[in-house]
Design a protein around this motif. Structure first.
Motif, PDB file in Angstrom:
ATOM      1  N   TRP A  74       0.837  -1.207   0.000  1.00 31.68           N
ATOM      2  CA  TRP A  74       0.000   0.000   0.000  1.00 31.68           C
ATOM      3  C   TRP A  74       0.871   1.257   0.000  1.00 31.68           C
ATOM      4  O   TRP A  74       0.563   2.243  -0.673  1.00 31.68           O
ATOM      5  CB  TRP A  74      -0.943  -0.004   1.200  1.00 31.68           C
ATOM      6  CG  TRP A  74      -1.779   1.252   1.308  1.00 31.68           C
ATOM      7  CD1 TRP A  74      -1.790   2.135   2.334  1.00 31.68           C
ATOM      8  CD2 TRP A  74      -2.725   1.748   0.347  1.00 31.68           C
ATOM      9  NE1 TRP A  74      -2.676   3.151   2.081  1.00 31.68           N
ATOM     10  CE2 TRP A  74      -3.260   2.934   0.869  1.00 31.68           C
ATOM     11  CE3 TRP A  74      -3.148   1.295  -0.904  1.00 31.68           C
ATOM     12  CZ2 TRP A  74      -4.215   3.688   0.185  1.00 31.68           C
ATOM     13  CZ3 TRP A  74      -4.104   2.049  -1.591  1.00 31.68           C
ATOM     14  CH2 TRP A  74      -4.623   3.225  -1.050  1.00 31.68           C
ATOM     15  N   LYS A  75       1.976   1.197   0.734  1.00 34.62           N
ATOM     16  CA  LYS A  75       2.905   2.324   0.757  1.00 34.62           C
ATOM     17  C   LYS A  75       3.457   2.583  -0.638  1.00 34.62           C
ATOM     18  O   LYS A  75       3.600   3.733  -1.066  1.00 34.62           O
ATOM     19  CB  LYS A  75       4.051   2.025   1.741  1.00 34.62           C
ATOM     20  CG  LYS A  75       4.995   3.199   1.956  1.00 34.62           C
ATOM     21  CD  LYS A  75       6.038   2.858   3.025  1.00 34.62           C
ATOM     22  CE  LYS A  75       6.993   4.036   3.245  1.00 34.62           C
ATOM     23  NZ  LYS A  75       8.020   3.697   4.280  1.00 34.62           N
ATOM     24  N   MET A  78       0.754   4.228  -2.738  1.00 37.63           N
ATOM     25  CA  MET A  78       0.644   5.636  -2.358  1.00 37.63           C
ATOM     26  C   MET A  78       1.785   6.452  -2.959  1.00 37.63           C
ATOM     27  O   MET A  78       1.588   7.557  -3.476  1.00 37.63           O
ATOM     28  CB  MET A  78       0.636   5.766  -0.837  1.00 37.63           C
ATOM     29  CG  MET A  78      -0.664   5.334  -0.190  1.00 37.63           C
ATOM     30  SD  MET A  78      -2.038   6.438  -0.639  1.00 37.63           S
ATOM     31  CE  MET A  78      -1.568   7.931   0.241  1.00 37.63           C
ATOM     32  N   ASN A  83       1.341  10.046  -2.840  1.00 37.83           N
ATOM     33  CA  ASN A  83       0.677  10.062  -1.531  1.00 37.83           C
ATOM     34  C   ASN A  83      -0.592  10.911  -1.538  1.00 37.83           C
ATOM     35  O   ASN A  83      -0.943  11.542  -0.534  1.00 37.83           O
ATOM     36  CB  ASN A  83       1.639  10.551  -0.439  1.00 37.83           C
ATOM     37  CG  ASN A  83       2.796   9.601  -0.246  1.00 37.83           C
ATOM     38  OD1 ASN A  83       2.604   8.402  -0.047  1.00 37.83           O
ATOM     39  ND2 ASN A  83       4.010  10.125  -0.337  1.00 37.83           N
ATOM     40  N   ARG A  84      -1.278  10.910  -2.676  1.00 36.29           N
ATOM     41  CA  ARG A  84      -2.494  11.712  -2.821  1.00 36.29           C
ATOM     42  C   ARG A  84      -3.585  10.925  -3.557  1.00 36.29           C
ATOM     43  O   ARG A  84      -3.300   9.898  -4.175  1.00 36.29           O
ATOM     44  CB  ARG A  84      -2.186  12.997  -3.601  1.00 36.29           C
ATOM     45  CG  ARG A  84      -1.240  13.942  -2.875  1.00 36.29           C
ATOM     46  CD  ARG A  84      -0.893  15.158  -3.729  1.00 36.29           C
ATOM     47  NE  ARG A  84       0.003  16.054  -3.029  1.00 36.29           N
ATOM     48  CZ  ARG A  84      -0.397  16.998  -2.183  1.00 36.29           C
ATOM     49  NH1 ARG A  84      -1.692  17.165  -1.959  1.00 36.29           N
ATOM     50  NH2 ARG A  84       0.481  17.783  -1.579  1.00 36.29           N
ATOM     51  N   CYS A  85      -4.792  11.458  -3.503  1.00 37.55           N
ATOM     52  CA  CYS A  85      -5.898  10.902  -4.279  1.00 37.55           C
ATOM     53  C   CYS A  85      -5.527  10.941  -5.754  1.00 37.55           C
ATOM     54  O   CYS A  85      -5.070  11.970  -6.261  1.00 37.55           O
ATOM     55  CB  CYS A  85      -7.165  11.723  -4.029  1.00 37.55           C
ATOM     56  SG  CYS A  85      -8.520  11.387  -5.183  1.00 37.55           S
ATOM     57  N   THR A  91      -5.058  14.723   0.158  1.00 40.08           N
ATOM     58  CA  THR A  91      -4.223  13.845   0.986  1.00 40.08           C
ATOM     59  C   THR A  91      -5.075  13.033   1.973  1.00 40.08           C
ATOM     60  O   THR A  91      -4.555  12.199   2.701  1.00 40.08           O
ATOM     61  CB  THR A  91      -3.184  14.664   1.778  1.00 40.08           C
ATOM     62  OG1 THR A  91      -3.868  15.659   2.555  1.00 40.08           O
ATOM     63  CG2 THR A  91      -2.206  15.349   0.834  1.00 40.08           C
ATOM     64  N   PRO A 115      -5.600   4.938  -4.574  1.00 43.08           N
ATOM     65  CA  PRO A 115      -5.839   5.832  -3.432  1.00 43.08           C
ATOM     66  C   PRO A 115      -6.827   6.928  -3.847  1.00 43.08           C
ATOM     67  O   PRO A 115      -6.610   7.621  -4.837  1.00 43.08           O
ATOM     68  CB  PRO A 115      -4.446   6.410  -3.151  1.00 43.08           C
ATOM     69  CG  PRO A 115      -3.736   6.360  -4.468  1.00 43.08           C
ATOM     70  CD  PRO A 115      -4.312   5.210  -5.240  1.00 43.08           C
TER      71      PRO A 115
END
Length: 202
Positions: A74-75, A78, A83-85, A91, A115
């Protein structure tokens, strides 16, 4: 004669049921109002039970579907999307399963995850992703981000973009129960490819 506390109408005493807890031994609500109140309660109980059953069924289907997402994976997802939609740049994100569990396909797997902003996630629910997106007042940038994300998913699933969209429609059209998933636990994309090779058409 007495006045019903609920509807406010003046009615004869025969229209009021017995209630030992009241001062005069009569219910302050007339019989029709008491029936309406009970019917409303019964409907609410029915709806509540329906929602409980639906949630339970969804959890059982979810558990039966493939799962390969770890914290590390998952990291990595992202990081792939900054690390955003993937659509809005927000965020405040959560898992978005492109093929929802309700279809009995997909699963909690990397090739089915994006995400997405939590508010958008709630608005989508179990709707078909493409049809849901078309209801949004999307900007040109959102359309570009949408196309890029789905090209990424198509590649992860080993499909062309056109075949990937056919796969999404296939999952929506050929929904599976928990029993059917357990009978054939292969990844949905493998089942789709087999179906396609056999001449399947949406």
């Amino acid at each position: 004669m007495r006045k019903c506390r609920k509807c406010g109408e003046e009615k004869s005493l025969e229209e009021f049921g017995e209630l030992s807890a009241s001062k005069d031994g009569k219910n302050p609500r007339c019989k029709p109002c008491v029936r309406d109140r009970q019917n409303t309660r019964n409907k609410l109980k029915h709806v509540q039970q329906y929602n409980i059953n639906k949630a339970h069924k969804r959890r059982e289907i979810e558990k039966a579907l493939p799962q390969d997402v770890t914290a590390g994976k998952w990291k990595a997802i992202m990081k792939r999307f900054g690390n955003r939609c993937f659509l809005t740049g927000s965020t405040n994100v959560s898992f978005e399963h492109v093929i929802p569990f309700a279809t009995g396909h997909g699963g909690h797997i990397v090739a089915n995850l994006l995400p997405m902003d939590k508010a958008l996630n709630l608005s989508r629910q179990d709707k078909h992703f493409g049809e849901w997106f078309n209801t949004l007042e999307a900007t040109i940038e959102m359309h570009d981000a949408f196309d890029e994300a789905f090209e990424y998913l198509a590649e992860l699933n080993g499909l062309t973009i056109d075949l990937f969209w056919e796969y999404v429609y296939y999952c929506d059209a050929y929904r599976r129960t928990e029993e059917e998933i357990k009978a054939d636990p292969r990844p949905s994309v493998e089942i789709f490819k087999e179906w396609k090779e056999a001449g399947g058409v949406i």
